[in-house]
Write a protein that holds these residues in place. Structure first.
Motif, PDB file in Angstrom:
ATOM      1  N   TYR A 195       0.834  -1.203   0.000  1.00 54.70           N
ATOM      2  CA  TYR A 195       0.000   0.000   0.000  1.00 54.70           C
ATOM      3  C   TYR A 195       0.870   1.255   0.000  1.00 54.70           C
ATOM      4  O   TYR A 195       1.872   1.321   0.721  1.00 54.70           O
ATOM      5  CB  TYR A 195      -0.902   0.036   1.231  1.00 54.70           C
ATOM      6  N   VAL A 196       0.452   2.227  -0.788  1.00 51.56           N
ATOM      7  CA  VAL A 196       1.090   3.546  -0.782  1.00 51.56           C
ATOM      8  C   VAL A 196      -0.011   4.597  -0.717  1.00 51.56           C
ATOM      9  O   VAL A 196      -0.907   4.616  -1.568  1.00 51.56           O
ATOM     10  CB  VAL A 196       1.959   3.794  -2.030  1.00 51.56           C
ATOM     11  N   ALA A 197       0.045   5.450   0.287  1.00 51.11           N
ATOM     12  CA  ALA A 197      -0.875   6.583   0.396  1.00 51.11           C
ATOM     13  C   ALA A 197      -0.084   7.865   0.181  1.00 51.11           C
ATOM     14  O   ALA A 197       0.929   8.091   0.855  1.00 51.11           O
ATOM     15  CB  ALA A 197      -1.551   6.599   1.756  1.00 51.11           C
ATOM     16  N   PHE A 198      -0.500   8.669  -0.772  1.00 52.87           N
ATOM     17  CA  PHE A 198       0.145   9.955  -1.038  1.00 52.87           C
ATOM     18  C   PHE A 198      -0.671  11.045  -0.345  1.00 52.87           C
ATOM     19  O   PHE A 198      -1.846  11.244  -0.672  1.00 52.87           O
ATOM     20  CB  PHE A 198       0.220  10.231  -2.541  1.00 52.87           C
ATOM     21  N   THR A 199      -0.067  11.745   0.585  1.00 48.75           N
ATOM     22  CA  THR A 199      -0.783  12.761   1.344  1.00 48.75           C
ATOM     23  C   THR A 199      -0.126  14.129   1.182  1.00 48.75           C
ATOM     24  O   THR A 199       0.999  14.247   0.704  1.00 48.75           O
ATOM     25  CB  THR A 199      -0.821  12.419   2.847  1.00 48.75           C
ATOM     26  N   ASP A 200      -0.863  15.169   1.623  1.00 49.79           N
ATOM     27  CA  ASP A 200      -0.250  16.488   1.716  1.00 49.79           C
ATOM     28  C   ASP A 200       0.386  16.631   3.097  1.00 49.79           C
ATOM     29  O   ASP A 200       0.398  15.678   3.895  1.00 49.79           O
ATOM     30  CB  ASP A 200      -1.273  17.595   1.432  1.00 49.79           C
TER      31      ASP A 200
END
Length: 256
Positions: free
Chosen positions: A238-243
C-alpha cells in the motif's frame, strides 16, 4: 463497446520487454477518452459546457503483459450511471482475442464552475449506450489502508507529472508507487538488512504486478509535495500519497 487496435512500441516497454505498467494504465485511460471523443462528448465538448469527467479510481487485473511489438485491442464498456458516477470496464486482448487485462473504473462528473459533482443529463448518458459489465472479481471502490504506515521521502510534483487538467496525471501515482515499492524491496533485501524481515516472502517473489487498485481523492498540482506512506500487508503493498496535513491525494494498492 468501443475498441481500438495498437502495437506495443519499444518506447512503451520496460526492461523486460513487456508493456510497462504505467503505459498500460495510459492505454486504459486513452481508450475511455477515445470513446467519449468519438461519441461527440469528449473533453472539448465538456469544456464548452463547463463539465468534466474525473477518474475516481482503478481496479486493474493482469493475466499477462503485452510484449514488445505485439498487436493488442483495447476496448471499453460503459455499464452504469449512478448519480454523479459513471462506471466503465476496459479490457486488453491479444491477437487471438484472448483477454489478458481486465479493469474497472468509476468516473465522477464535475461542474467546473463550482468544482462540485453534478449529474450528467439524459442526452449525454444515452450517447454511451450501456452494456453488461464483464465478469471479474470486483473490489470495493474504496481502499482500506492499513494502520501504522511508514513515512517515506517526499516527492515534489514536477512539470512532467502534469496533464491537461493541470494536475498530476492518474498513471503517475501508480508509477511513483511502483518505484517506491521497488526501492523498498531492494533496500530490505540488502546484505546488511535483518535476516528475516516480515516481508521476506513478498520480496522473494518475481516482480510481476498482478493487480493494481487506485483511489483518487484530491488533485495535486505543480509545486505540491506528495508525502508517501507505505505498508506491506497480506500480500498487498500500500502507498498513500498525502499532503503535509495528512490529507490523501491518492491511495494505491499493489498485488504481486
Amino acid at each position: 463497446m468501443y475498441s481500438f487496435t495498437s502495437r506495443v512500441r519499444y518506447s512503451e516497454t520496460d526492461e523486460t520487454g513487456n508493456l510497462s505498467l504505467r503505459n498500460l494504465m495510459n492505454y486504459l485511460q486513452d481508450c475511455c477518452l477515445f470513446q467519449s471523443e468519438a461519441l461527440g462528448v469528449g473533453p472539448d465538448d465538456l469544456r464548452k459546457r463547463h463539465r468534466l469527467w474525473l477518474l475516481s479510481g482503478w481496479q486493474v487485473v493482469i493475466d499477462r503483459y503485452p510484449r514488445m511489438f505485439e498487436k493488442i485491442t483495447v476496448a471499453t464498456i460503459p455499464y452504469e450511471f449512478s448519480g454523479c458516477l459513471g462506471w466503465r470496464n476496459v479490457t486488453v486482448s491479444d491477437e487471438n482475442d484472448i483477454c489478458i487485462v481486465r479493469a474497472n473504473s468509476p468516473w465522477v462528473y464535475v461542474n467546473t464552475d463550482t468544482g462540485r459533482p453534478a449529474q450528467p443529463d439524459e442526452t449525454e448518458k444515452s450517447a454511451y449506450g450501456l452494456e453488461e459489465r464483464i465478469p471479474m472479481d470486483y473490489a470495493p471502490r474504496k481502499i482500506r489502508l492499513p494502520e501504522n504506515m511508514t513515512a517515506g521521502a517526499p516527492v515534489p510534483v514536477i512539470q512532467e507529472f502534469i496533464d491537461t487538467n493541470h494536475h498530476v496525471n492518474n498513471a503517475q501515482y501508480v508509477d511513483i508507487a511502483v518505484n517506491i515499492m521497488e526501492e523498498d524491496m531492494r533496500t530490505s533485501a540488502a546484505p546488511d538488512s535483518p535476516a528475516k524481515s516480515p516481508s521476506e516472502s513478498f520480496k522473494a517473489s518475481k516482480l510481476f504486478i498482478r493487480e493494481v487498485r487506485v483511489e483518487y481523492k484530491k488533485q495535486a498540482i505543480l509545486g505540491d509535495i506528495l508525502y508517501p506512506k507505505t505498508c506491506l500487508q497480506d500480500g498487498w503493498y500500500y502507498v498513500a500519497f498525502t499532503d503535509s496535513d495528512g490529507h490523501i491525494y491518492a491511495a494505491v494498492a499493489i498485488r504481486l
